[in-house]
Design an enzyme around this catalytic site. Structure first.
Site, PDB file in Angstrom:
ATOM      1  CE1 TYR A  73      -3.932  -5.651 -12.977  1.00  0.00           C
ATOM      2  CE2 TYR A  73      -2.200  -7.296 -12.867  1.00  0.00           C
ATOM      3  CZ  TYR A  73      -2.636  -6.009 -12.669  1.00  0.00           C
ATOM      4  OH  TYR A  73      -1.784  -5.072 -12.149  1.00  0.00           O
TER       5      TYR A  73
ATOM      6  NE  ARG B 170      -4.913  -9.164  -5.332  1.00  0.00           N
ATOM      7  CZ  ARG B 170      -3.594  -8.943  -5.372  1.00  0.00           C
ATOM      8  NH1 ARG B 170      -3.049  -8.046  -4.565  1.00  0.00           N
ATOM      9  NH2 ARG B 170      -2.825  -9.607  -6.204  1.00  0.00           N
TER      10      ARG B 170
ATOM     11  CE  LYS C  52      -2.707  -7.909  -9.388  1.00  0.00           C
ATOM     12  NZ  LYS C  52      -1.655  -6.907  -9.469  1.00  0.00           N
TER      13      LYS C  52
ATOM     14  CD  GLU D 103      -0.475   0.958  -4.668  1.00  0.00           C
ATOM     15  OE1 GLU D 103      -0.277  -0.227  -4.330  1.00  0.00           O
ATOM     16  OE2 GLU D 103      -1.525   1.331  -5.224  1.00  0.00           O
TER      17      GLU D 103
HETATM   18  N1  PLP Z   1       0.582  -2.162  -5.849  1.00  0.00           N
HETATM   19  C1  PLP Z   1       0.439  -2.119  -7.180  1.00  0.00           C
HETATM   20  C2  PLP Z   1      -0.004  -0.848  -7.809  1.00  0.00           C
HETATM   21  C3  PLP Z   1       0.719  -3.257  -7.959  1.00  0.00           C
HETATM   22  O1  PLP Z   1       0.586  -3.197  -9.301  1.00  0.00           O
HETATM   23  C4  PLP Z   1       1.173  -4.429  -7.322  1.00  0.00           C
HETATM   24  C5  PLP Z   1       1.488  -5.634  -8.097  1.00  0.00           C
HETATM   25  O2  PLP Z   1       1.577  -5.624  -9.290  1.00  0.00           O
HETATM   26  C6  PLP Z   1       1.310  -4.429  -5.929  1.00  0.00           C
HETATM   27  C7  PLP Z   1       0.999  -3.278  -5.217  1.00  0.00           C
HETATM   28  C8  PLP Z   1       1.762  -5.660  -5.193  1.00  0.00           C
HETATM   29  O3  PLP Z   1       0.718  -6.619  -5.138  1.00  0.00           O
HETATM   30  P1  PLP Z   1       1.049  -8.172  -5.008  1.00  0.00           P
HETATM   31  O4  PLP Z   1       1.926  -8.313  -3.814  1.00  0.00           O
HETATM   32  O5  PLP Z   1      -0.290  -8.807  -4.811  1.00  0.00           O
HETATM   33  O6  PLP Z   1       1.723  -8.586  -6.270  1.00  0.00           O
END
Ligand code: PLP
Length: 283
Positions: free
Chosen positions: A32, A51, A146, A178
């Protein structure tokens, strides 16, 4: 009522239907994207599509749609919905199969779904700093994908809700990875740090945008290991993601993050981030 895209049609979301045998439902065999959209313009769309295509390739889903077809669908969904600021949720699963089997068929047709929600909170400079907790990172080893199988994040978020905090910062072998739905930045003596992509993290679009902004600014940034001790010893900690932008953290596990410097670097970077949103909109 919002309008979504499902497998070639634009529909009211209440009318959209997929098979219960869809591999996305049965196995979480799907990926997603979440894309922020300001003034009806998707922010960093190219990076999100890059991505997405990389993720599709890594799980071997063959999609007949090109990059420009995907952009067109996303823009159409944005335009068919009323809010000026939206969050686009896009999901592609391997599609439905008649018999449940972990091994995918060669000829399944992917399910493509694009939906829109009004953006709840628009990033703003005087955003309330948030409180977070720390937890062991018990997710799988491929967090760079993702994937929609997000049970670990759901468990973390339930714990955050119970403890009345906003986010859970994850660590593995003493090092920060993270957040459960965000990337992490910390500042010490004006140097900004974020865990490198080797740390089993999602390569966040907001993370990438912030790194590029910081590299062009008066501040320095390094992508390095960050220990738990270093995180607690930081002058500032921020979390970043598409739906919230970049948000400062004021308390981790009940411990206040003390800013001994005179000024919050967060504010400078936030202003540059907002300028980036403005210039992305005008392209
Ligand atoms: N890390 C995780 C585990 C996430 O689920 C997300 C976003 O949902 C991010 C980092 C941040 O990614 P982005 O800046 O592309 O939204």
């Amino acid at each position: 009522m919002s309008i979504c895209y499902l497998n070639g049609d634009y529909l009211n979301i209440e009318e959209a239907r997929i098979s219960p045998l869809d591999r996305g439902f049965i196995f979480g065999d799907a990926i997603y994207e979440v894309i922020a959209c300001y003034d009806k313009k998707p922010f960093k769309l190219k990076l999100h599509i890059e991505r997405l295509l990389k993720n599709l390739e890594s799980i071997k889903i063959d999609l007949e749609l090109s990059n420009s077809n995907l952009s067109d669908i996303i823009n159409q969904v944005i335009n068919k919905n009323n809010s000026v600021n939206q969050v686009i949720y896009l999901q592609i699963s391997r599609g439905p199969e008649a018999i449940r089997d972990h091994t995918p068929q060669d000829n399944s047709t992917p399910t493509i779904f694009v939906s829109s929600f009004p953006m709840k909170v628009i990033p703003k400079i005087d955003i309330e700093p948030v409180e977070v907790i720390m937890q062991d990172d018990f997710r799988w080893r491929k967090s760079s994908i993702k994937a929609t199988s997000l049970l670990a994040s759901v468990i973390y978020k339930m714990e955050a809700k119970e403890k009345n905090v906003s986010e859970v910062i994850l660590h593995e072998k003493g090092l920060i990875t993270e957040g459960s739905v965000s990337n992490i930045f910390c500042v010490k003596d004006k140097i900004i740090k974020t865990p490198s992509l080797e740390a089993n993290i999602l390569p966040g679009v907001t993370r990438k945008t912030l790194i590029e902004i910081i590299q062009k600014s008066e501040y320095g940034i390094t992508e390095v290991d960050i220990s738990i001790d270093e995180l607690f010893d930081s002058d500032e900690v921020w979390i970043s993601n598409t739906t919230k932008g970049v948000v400062p953290v004021f308390k981790i596990d009940n411990q206040i993050i003390l800013n001994k410097q005179e000024k919050f670097i967060f504010k400078d970077i936030f202003k540059l981030f907002m300028t980036e949103i403005q210039s992305d909109k005008s392209q």
